[in-house]
Design a protein around this motif. Sequence first.
Motif, PDB file in Angstrom:
ATOM      1  N   LYS A   1       2.352  -2.437   4.677  1.00  0.00           N
ATOM      2  CA  LYS A   1       1.535  -2.043   5.833  1.00  0.00           C
ATOM      3  C   LYS A   1       0.397  -1.116   5.427  1.00  0.00           C
ATOM      4  O   LYS A   1      -0.734  -1.228   5.929  1.00  0.00           O
ATOM      5  CB  LYS A   1       2.422  -1.360   6.874  1.00  0.00           C
ATOM      6  CG  LYS A   1       1.682  -0.920   8.127  1.00  0.00           C
ATOM      7  CD  LYS A   1       2.634  -0.267   9.123  1.00  0.00           C
ATOM      8  CE  LYS A   1       1.890   0.182  10.370  1.00  0.00           C
ATOM      9  NZ  LYS A   1       2.815   0.812  11.355  1.00  0.00           N
TER      10      LYS A   1
ATOM     11  N   SER B   1      -4.630 -12.327   0.887  1.00  0.00           N
ATOM     12  CA  SER B   1      -4.942 -12.636   2.286  1.00  0.00           C
ATOM     13  C   SER B   1      -4.499 -14.065   2.574  1.00  0.00           C
ATOM     14  O   SER B   1      -4.447 -14.911   1.678  1.00  0.00           O
ATOM     15  CB  SER B   1      -6.442 -12.478   2.567  1.00  0.00           C
ATOM     16  OG  SER B   1      -7.198 -13.389   1.789  1.00  0.00           O
TER      17      SER B   1
ATOM     18  N   LYS C   1       3.928 -15.255  13.918  1.00  0.00           N
ATOM     19  CA  LYS C   1       2.605 -14.715  14.213  1.00  0.00           C
ATOM     20  C   LYS C   1       1.989 -14.214  12.911  1.00  0.00           C
ATOM     21  O   LYS C   1       2.703 -13.770  12.003  1.00  0.00           O
ATOM     22  CB  LYS C   1       2.715 -13.571  15.218  1.00  0.00           C
ATOM     23  CG  LYS C   1       3.323 -13.966  16.551  1.00  0.00           C
ATOM     24  CD  LYS C   1       3.504 -12.744  17.443  1.00  0.00           C
ATOM     25  CE  LYS C   1       4.181 -13.121  18.747  1.00  0.00           C
ATOM     26  NZ  LYS C   1       4.439 -11.931  19.605  1.00  0.00           N
ATOM     27  N   GLU C   2       0.688 -14.257  12.840  1.00  0.00           N
ATOM     28  CA  GLU C   2       0.006 -13.905  11.595  1.00  0.00           C
ATOM     29  C   GLU C   2       0.320 -12.487  11.143  1.00  0.00           C
ATOM     30  O   GLU C   2       0.466 -12.213   9.952  1.00  0.00           O
ATOM     31  CB  GLU C   2      -1.508 -14.061  11.768  1.00  0.00           C
ATOM     32  CG  GLU C   2      -2.288 -13.756  10.489  1.00  0.00           C
ATOM     33  CD  GLU C   2      -3.791 -13.888  10.688  1.00  0.00           C
ATOM     34  OE1 GLU C   2      -4.529 -13.626   9.727  1.00  0.00           O
ATOM     35  OE2 GLU C   2      -4.216 -14.243  11.804  1.00  0.00           O
ATOM     36  N   GLN C   3       0.468 -11.559  12.099  1.00  0.00           N
ATOM     37  CA  GLN C   3       0.641 -10.157  11.734  1.00  0.00           C
ATOM     38  C   GLN C   3       2.088  -9.785  11.410  1.00  0.00           C
ATOM     39  O   GLN C   3       2.373  -8.658  11.030  1.00  0.00           O
ATOM     40  CB  GLN C   3       0.124  -9.249  12.857  1.00  0.00           C
ATOM     41  CG  GLN C   3       0.942  -9.284  14.147  1.00  0.00           C
ATOM     42  CD  GLN C   3       0.429 -10.310  15.131  1.00  0.00           C
ATOM     43  OE1 GLN C   3      -0.150 -11.321  14.727  1.00  0.00           O
ATOM     44  NE2 GLN C   3       0.617 -10.058  16.418  1.00  0.00           N
ATOM     45  N   GLU C   4       3.008 -10.731  11.541  1.00  0.00           N
ATOM     46  CA  GLU C   4       4.426 -10.420  11.346  1.00  0.00           C
ATOM     47  C   GLU C   4       4.787 -10.171   9.883  1.00  0.00           C
ATOM     48  O   GLU C   4       4.323 -10.870   8.985  1.00  0.00           O
ATOM     49  CB  GLU C   4       5.301 -11.573  11.850  1.00  0.00           C
ATOM     50  CG  GLU C   4       5.450 -11.646  13.346  1.00  0.00           C
ATOM     51  CD  GLU C   4       6.322 -12.817  13.757  1.00  0.00           C
ATOM     52  OE1 GLU C   4       6.443 -13.030  14.973  1.00  0.00           O
ATOM     53  OE2 GLU C   4       6.870 -13.514  12.875  1.00  0.00           O
TER      54      GLU C   4
ATOM     55  N   ARG D   1      -4.946  -5.987   7.148  1.00  0.00           N
ATOM     56  CA  ARG D   1      -4.797  -6.670   8.430  1.00  0.00           C
ATOM     57  C   ARG D   1      -3.747  -5.934   9.254  1.00  0.00           C
ATOM     58  O   ARG D   1      -2.931  -5.188   8.693  1.00  0.00           O
ATOM     59  CB  ARG D   1      -4.389  -8.130   8.233  1.00  0.00           C
ATOM     60  CG  ARG D   1      -2.949  -8.347   7.804  1.00  0.00           C
ATOM     61  CD  ARG D   1      -2.645  -9.823   7.621  1.00  0.00           C
ATOM     62  NE  ARG D   1      -1.226 -10.077   7.479  1.00  0.00           N
ATOM     63  CZ  ARG D   1      -0.718 -11.008   6.691  1.00  0.00           C
ATOM     64  NH1 ARG D   1      -1.508 -11.762   5.953  1.00  0.00           N
ATOM     65  NH2 ARG D   1       0.592 -11.200   6.625  1.00  0.00           N
ATOM     66  N   PRO D   2      -3.740  -6.131  10.569  1.00  0.00           N
ATOM     67  CA  PRO D   2      -2.701  -5.505  11.398  1.00  0.00           C
ATOM     68  C   PRO D   2      -1.319  -6.022  11.010  1.00  0.00           C
ATOM     69  O   PRO D   2      -1.167  -7.169  10.579  1.00  0.00           O
ATOM     70  CB  PRO D   2      -3.070  -5.938  12.821  1.00  0.00           C
ATOM     71  CG  PRO D   2      -4.498  -6.341  12.751  1.00  0.00           C
ATOM     72  CD  PRO D   2      -4.713  -6.886  11.376  1.00  0.00           C
ATOM     73  N   VAL D   3      -0.317  -5.174  11.157  1.00  0.00           N
ATOM     74  CA  VAL D   3       1.047  -5.532  10.770  1.00  0.00           C
ATOM     75  C   VAL D   3       2.004  -5.217  11.911  1.00  0.00           C
ATOM     76  O   VAL D   3       1.897  -4.178  12.568  1.00  0.00           O
ATOM     77  CB  VAL D   3       1.473  -4.763   9.498  1.00  0.00           C
ATOM     78  CG1 VAL D   3       2.979  -4.822   9.308  1.00  0.00           C
ATOM     79  CG2 VAL D   3       0.770  -5.328   8.276  1.00  0.00           C
ATOM     80  N   GLU D   4       2.938  -6.133  12.130  1.00  0.00           N
ATOM     81  CA  GLU D   4       3.988  -5.928  13.131  1.00  0.00           C
ATOM     82  C   GLU D   4       5.321  -6.282  12.484  1.00  0.00           C
ATOM     83  O   GLU D   4       5.493  -7.382  11.956  1.00  0.00           O
ATOM     84  CB  GLU D   4       3.725  -6.831  14.339  1.00  0.00           C
ATOM     85  CG  GLU D   4       4.782  -6.774  15.423  1.00  0.00           C
ATOM     86  CD  GLU D   4       4.463  -7.747  16.547  1.00  0.00           C
ATOM     87  OE1 GLU D   4       5.322  -8.610  16.843  1.00  0.00           O
ATOM     88  OE2 GLU D   4       3.356  -7.655  17.113  1.00  0.00           O
TER      89      GLU D   4
END
Length: 251
Positions: free
Chosen positions: A162, A132, A183-186, A167-170
Amino acid sequence: MIKLFMIGCDGAMGRTITEYVKTQDDIIISAGFSPVKGYSCEYPVYNNFDDVDPNIFDVAVDFTHFSLFDSIAGFAQRCKKPIIIATTGLSEENVATLKKLSRDFSVFHTKNMSYGVNLMLDLIARASSNISGYDIEIIEKHHNKKVDAPSGTALMIANTIKNNINRPVEFLFGRYGKDTKRKEQEITIHAIRGGTIPGDHTVIFAGPDEIIEISHSALSKKVFAAGAIKAARFIIDKRNGFYDMNSIINS
């Protein structure tokens, strides 16, 4: 003796497998398919799937192009013989078709035939589930003839992360511009094309004051040929079903 039907025998991987099989004692290539009319080699080569008698082979291996998928799926359905699909760039719909076909005969599908790559995916899954606060980047490098980007393996890596990270992922494909603060989710995927690189994949976990990297480098296409033959030996006596490299690793 296992008789193999080489779909895409004219391509780089088809030629590599043809040479690799010569070093094996328990398998031969009985015939092949090429979309290139007039292509010939030491075994019979067909340009039309309708002309192929299913009795001339035990298992088929496909290393072609995703644009031929419908023809290959139709051929597989007619023959109902074990088939290994190693072509990259298949859509989710294509994979769904393979899973449907596997009700009638065994189908082996992977986006990367390297045994080592699939072991790397296992390491990435474990790292992703136990980490994390780390930024994640994926870098893949391939030869200048590769047509799809990012590679199928890079997408496998991204989806492995993913599916295991908490955590969310993009997904972001490349990075360009004056306002590209992370961005954190990248999870960013970078594709490099050049020379004769067989395949190189690296995942970077960049955290506070430390960096973790998990990498795999293919030094030649022989590693993919070896994986294809390993898959052929594995699937030849399997019941109807959908298999991948994890099926071999966990067997």
